[in-house]
Scaffold this motif. Sequence first.
Motif, PDB file in Angstrom:
ATOM      1  N   GLY A  59      18.813 -18.681 -10.550  1.00 39.40           N
ATOM      2  CA  GLY A  59      20.164 -18.160 -10.714  1.00 39.40           C
ATOM      3  C   GLY A  59      20.224 -16.715 -11.140  1.00 39.40           C
ATOM      4  N   HIS A  60      19.077 -16.090 -11.428  1.00 43.67           N
ATOM      5  CA  HIS A  60      19.080 -14.684 -11.808  1.00 43.67           C
ATOM      6  C   HIS A  60      19.357 -13.825 -10.582  1.00 43.67           C
ATOM      7  CE1 HIS A  60      17.778 -15.523 -15.852  1.00 43.67           C
ATOM      8  NE2 HIS A  60      16.742 -16.220 -15.402  1.00 43.67           N
ATOM      9  N   THR A  61      20.038 -12.711 -10.771  1.00 44.98           N
ATOM     10  CA  THR A  61      20.406 -11.850  -9.653  1.00 44.98           C
ATOM     11  C   THR A  61      19.273 -10.934  -9.228  1.00 44.98           C
ATOM     12  OG1 THR A  61      21.313 -10.224 -11.198  1.00 44.98           O
ATOM     13  CG2 THR A  61      22.841 -11.834 -10.281  1.00 44.98           C
ATOM     14  N   MET A  62      18.265 -10.749 -10.066  1.00 45.19           N
ATOM     15  CA  MET A  62      17.171  -9.843  -9.698  1.00 45.19           C
ATOM     16  C   MET A  62      16.332 -10.471  -8.605  1.00 45.19           C
ATOM     17  SD  MET A  62      15.095 -10.453 -13.200  1.00 45.19           S
ATOM     18  CE  MET A  62      14.322 -11.998 -13.610  1.00 45.19           C
ATOM     19  N   ARG A  63      15.763  -9.597  -7.774  1.00 47.29           N
ATOM     20  CA  ARG A  63      14.954 -10.032  -6.649  1.00 47.29           C
ATOM     21  C   ARG A  63      13.542 -10.359  -7.113  1.00 47.29           C
ATOM     22  NH1 ARG A  63      15.310 -11.950  -1.384  1.00 47.29           N
ATOM     23  NH2 ARG A  63      13.334 -11.561  -0.362  1.00 47.29           N
ATOM     24  N   VAL A  64      13.093 -11.583  -6.877  1.00 48.79           N
ATOM     25  CA  VAL A  64      11.720 -11.972  -7.217  1.00 48.79           C
ATOM     26  C   VAL A  64      11.156 -12.732  -6.033  1.00 48.79           C
ATOM     27  CG1 VAL A  64      10.222 -13.167  -8.834  1.00 48.79           C
ATOM     28  CG2 VAL A  64      12.369 -12.187  -9.645  1.00 48.79           C
ATOM     29  N   ASP A  65      10.297 -12.107  -5.251  1.00 51.93           N
ATOM     30  CA  ASP A  65       9.712 -12.751  -4.085  1.00 51.93           C
ATOM     31  C   ASP A  65       8.509 -13.571  -4.499  1.00 51.93           C
ATOM     32  OD1 ASP A  65      11.360 -11.936  -1.947  1.00 51.93           O
ATOM     33  OD2 ASP A  65      10.541  -9.914  -2.112  1.00 51.93           O
ATOM     34  N   LEU A  66       8.554 -14.866  -4.219  1.00 51.62           N
ATOM     35  CA  LEU A  66       7.483 -15.758  -4.655  1.00 51.62           C
ATOM     36  C   LEU A  66       6.220 -15.578  -3.830  1.00 51.62           C
ATOM     37  CD1 LEU A  66       6.495 -18.073  -6.411  1.00 51.62           C
ATOM     38  CD2 LEU A  66       7.535 -19.659  -4.785  1.00 51.62           C
ATOM     39  N   PHE A  67       6.357 -15.419  -2.523  1.00 55.46           N
ATOM     40  CA  PHE A  67       5.194 -15.430  -1.646  1.00 55.46           C
ATOM     41  C   PHE A  67       4.812 -14.045  -1.142  1.00 55.46           C
ATOM     42  CE2 PHE A  67       7.025 -19.723  -1.301  1.00 55.46           C
ATOM     43  CZ  PHE A  67       5.952 -20.444  -1.784  1.00 55.46           C
ATOM     44  N   ALA A  68       5.398 -13.004  -1.700  1.00 56.23           N
ATOM     45  CA  ALA A  68       5.058 -11.650  -1.284  1.00 56.23           C
ATOM     46  C   ALA A  68       4.019 -11.059  -2.225  1.00 56.23           C
ATOM     47  CB  ALA A  68       6.297 -10.764  -1.263  1.00 56.23           C
ATOM     48  N   GLY A  69       3.011 -10.434  -1.641  1.00 55.86           N
ATOM     49  CA  GLY A  69       2.011  -9.750  -2.439  1.00 55.86           C
ATOM     50  C   GLY A  69       2.433  -8.314  -2.687  1.00 55.86           C
ATOM     51  N   PRO A  70       1.540  -7.504  -3.242  1.00 53.17           N
ATOM     52  CA  PRO A  70       1.872  -6.110  -3.503  1.00 53.17           C
ATOM     53  C   PRO A  70       1.953  -5.307  -2.210  1.00 53.17           C
ATOM     54  CG  PRO A  70      -0.441  -6.523  -3.936  1.00 53.17           C
ATOM     55  CD  PRO A  70       0.169  -7.858  -3.621  1.00 53.17           C
ATOM     56  N   GLY A  71       2.614  -4.177  -2.258  1.00 49.22           N
ATOM     57  CA  GLY A  71       2.660  -3.299  -1.101  1.00 49.22           C
ATOM     58  C   GLY A  71       1.331  -2.571  -0.944  1.00 49.22           C
ATOM     59  N   HIS A  72       0.748  -2.630   0.249  1.00 49.60           N
ATOM     60  CA  HIS A  72      -0.528  -1.967   0.494  1.00 49.60           C
ATOM     61  C   HIS A  72      -0.322  -0.459   0.549  1.00 49.60           C
ATOM     62  CE1 HIS A  72      -4.270  -0.815   2.526  1.00 49.60           C
ATOM     63  NE2 HIS A  72      -4.747  -1.993   2.156  1.00 49.60           N
ATOM     64  N   PRO A  73      -1.295   0.329   0.067  1.00 51.23           N
ATOM     65  CA  PRO A  73      -1.150   1.793   0.114  1.00 51.23           C
ATOM     66  C   PRO A  73      -0.889   2.344   1.511  1.00 51.23           C
ATOM     67  CG  PRO A  73      -2.988   1.186  -1.304  1.00 51.23           C
ATOM     68  CD  PRO A  73      -2.515  -0.074  -0.651  1.00 51.23           C
ATOM     69  N   ARG A  74      -1.346   1.652   2.551  1.00 52.02           N
ATOM     70  CA  ARG A  74      -1.143   2.136   3.916  1.00 52.02           C
ATOM     71  C   ARG A  74       0.176   1.644   4.523  1.00 52.02           C
ATOM     72  NH1 ARG A  74      -5.615   4.804   5.623  1.00 52.02           N
ATOM     73  NH2 ARG A  74      -7.658   4.183   4.773  1.00 52.02           N
ATOM     74  N   LEU A  75       0.937   0.834   3.801  1.00 52.53           N
ATOM     75  CA  LEU A  75       2.187   0.303   4.346  1.00 52.53           C
ATOM     76  C   LEU A  75       3.181   1.404   4.717  1.00 52.53           C
ATOM     77  CD1 LEU A  75       3.937  -2.144   5.082  1.00 52.53           C
ATOM     78  CD2 LEU A  75       4.673  -2.247   2.683  1.00 52.53           C
ATOM     79  N   PRO A  76       3.389   2.452   3.900  1.00 53.20           N
ATOM     80  CA  PRO A  76       4.360   3.494   4.282  1.00 53.20           C
ATOM     81  C   PRO A  76       4.028   4.165   5.617  1.00 53.20           C
ATOM     82  CG  PRO A  76       3.845   3.667   1.944  1.00 53.20           C
ATOM     83  CD  PRO A  76       2.874   2.674   2.525  1.00 53.20           C
ATOM     84  N   ALA A  77       2.747   4.421   5.882  1.00 52.54           N
ATOM     85  CA  ALA A  77       2.364   5.067   7.136  1.00 52.54           C
ATOM     86  C   ALA A  77       2.607   4.150   8.326  1.00 52.54           C
ATOM     87  CB  ALA A  77       0.896   5.489   7.085  1.00 52.54           C
ATOM     88  N   VAL A  78       2.308   2.853   8.159  1.00 58.95           N
ATOM     89  CA  VAL A  78       2.563   1.892   9.235  1.00 58.95           C
ATOM     90  C   VAL A  78       4.068   1.749   9.462  1.00 58.95           C
ATOM     91  CG1 VAL A  78       2.309  -0.518   9.955  1.00 58.95           C
ATOM     92  CG2 VAL A  78       0.399   0.657   8.834  1.00 58.95           C
ATOM     93  N   ALA A  79       4.834   1.657   8.383  1.00 58.92           N
ATOM     94  CA  ALA A  79       6.288   1.550   8.504  1.00 58.92           C
ATOM     95  C   ALA A  79       6.869   2.779   9.196  1.00 58.92           C
ATOM     96  CB  ALA A  79       6.918   1.375   7.125  1.00 58.92           C
ATOM     97  N   ASP A  80       6.360   3.956   8.867  1.00 59.26           N
ATOM     98  CA  ASP A  80       6.849   5.190   9.502  1.00 59.26           C
ATOM     99  C   ASP A  80       6.582   5.170  11.006  1.00 59.26           C
ATOM    100  OD1 ASP A  80       7.855   8.028   9.300  1.00 59.26           O
ATOM    101  OD2 ASP A  80       5.846   8.422  10.081  1.00 59.26           O
ATOM    102  N   ALA A  81       5.405   4.694  11.407  1.00 59.16           N
ATOM    103  CA  ALA A  81       5.078   4.623  12.832  1.00 59.16           C
ATOM    104  C   ALA A  81       5.976   3.628  13.563  1.00 59.16           C
ATOM    105  CB  ALA A  81       3.610   4.239  13.008  1.00 59.16           C
ATOM    106  N   VAL A  82       6.281   2.503  12.902  1.00 61.20           N
ATOM    107  CA  VAL A  82       7.159   1.500  13.514  1.00 61.20           C
ATOM    108  C   VAL A  82       8.591   2.020  13.616  1.00 61.20           C
ATOM    109  CG1 VAL A  82       8.191  -0.786  13.212  1.00 61.20           C
ATOM    110  CG2 VAL A  82       5.753  -0.457  12.762  1.00 61.20           C
TER     111      VAL A  82
END
Length: 396
Positions: A59-82
């Motif tokens: 019931g808390h409003t804050m976002r808490v993803d149960l099955f998500a891991g940390p963001g990988h350091p290379r994620l921003p570059a991959v996201a930018d390419a996509v």
Amino acid sequence: MQILRQRRGMSRAVLGGLIGMSPSWVKRVENGQLHTPSLEMILRVAETLRVQNLAELTGHTMRVDLFAGPGHPRLPAVADAVNRFPIDSSGQAPSAAHLRARLSRAWAARHSAPNHRDVIGALLPGLIQDSQLAVRQADSGAERRAAQAALSEVYSLSQFFIAYQPDAALLWRVAERGIVAAQESEDPHTIGVAAWLTGQAHRDAGPHHYDAADDVILAALRHLEPLLHDVDDDVRAIAGALQFEVGYTAARRGNSGTAWRHWDAAREIARSLPEGYYHPVTSFSRAIMGAHAVTIAVELHSGTESVRQAARAEATAIPSRPRRARHRIEQARGYQLDGQPDVALATLAQAYEAAPETIRYNGYARRIVLEETEAKAPDRRRRAAELATKIGLLAA
């Protein structure tokens, strides 16, 4: 909890049995007669009800993803390419053969590298840009279809990198583009791979997406089945992988008969493949069927059957390091269900040795490790803390 339980069609007795509590306990929690359960129990309920966001349960409003891991350091570059709008057509696009060779090396690296996300995360931005350029510069229908097949496979590789990271919108963007490119390619194998990954994305989004997962995968199977009498091993393998995915989703629903029936169908296809064959994307093979059996048993919440299947499946026969680590995690879930936390923890340590990045981004593994850091047994608590530190759950 009551709303989520009813959406899944579970009685209080069924939910209680799956989490190891009585129906009266479930009733008292739902009626507000008991205080909020411990974090360990909340996570157990969340896993059983397939809750993606703990806010849905607490019931808390804050976002808490149960099955998500940390963001990988290379994620921003991959996201930018996509996300970059591919309007610039300057420069010479690589040939389809060149793209295929790069993709083959990328898949081989993914299967052999312990830190596979780091490896493919470095390759993806260039592959995305070049495969998009190849589609735009194709001169003939045949060239364009070949380029679309390569582009779809690049998006498939991207999904393996993005999965279980905190950017669900990016995952769906890649999945949808992969499906569109696969359809444009008109290639049966490419269509099957894109459907396989899209079905997984739907299933992992939660119970309300299970029907969509089945629709995508069953449509792909209907498309492939008339072709299976005269196709290469890769197409037969993707059909087998799709059969298993239907069984996987059925197991998530709690439909034991349907789950094992589709596992049997997948096994028959696996037996028709050469002894040493291993599908480069899905890992489908003879060797993988034991691991798939463990997954079915775990998703059906049968600890005894999970352990029985784990004893029969030999993880070292799986040549892919991340897939071998994933199998160890499924085994650990089975041991945890069977009340063997020491064995579960030891098995997770084996998963870490096979592929550290797989366990680092796997929600089930992270949950078990965190639970065991509060175990009553001092030795188990110490080993869990050491593993939690290695995978980044605790500060060194």
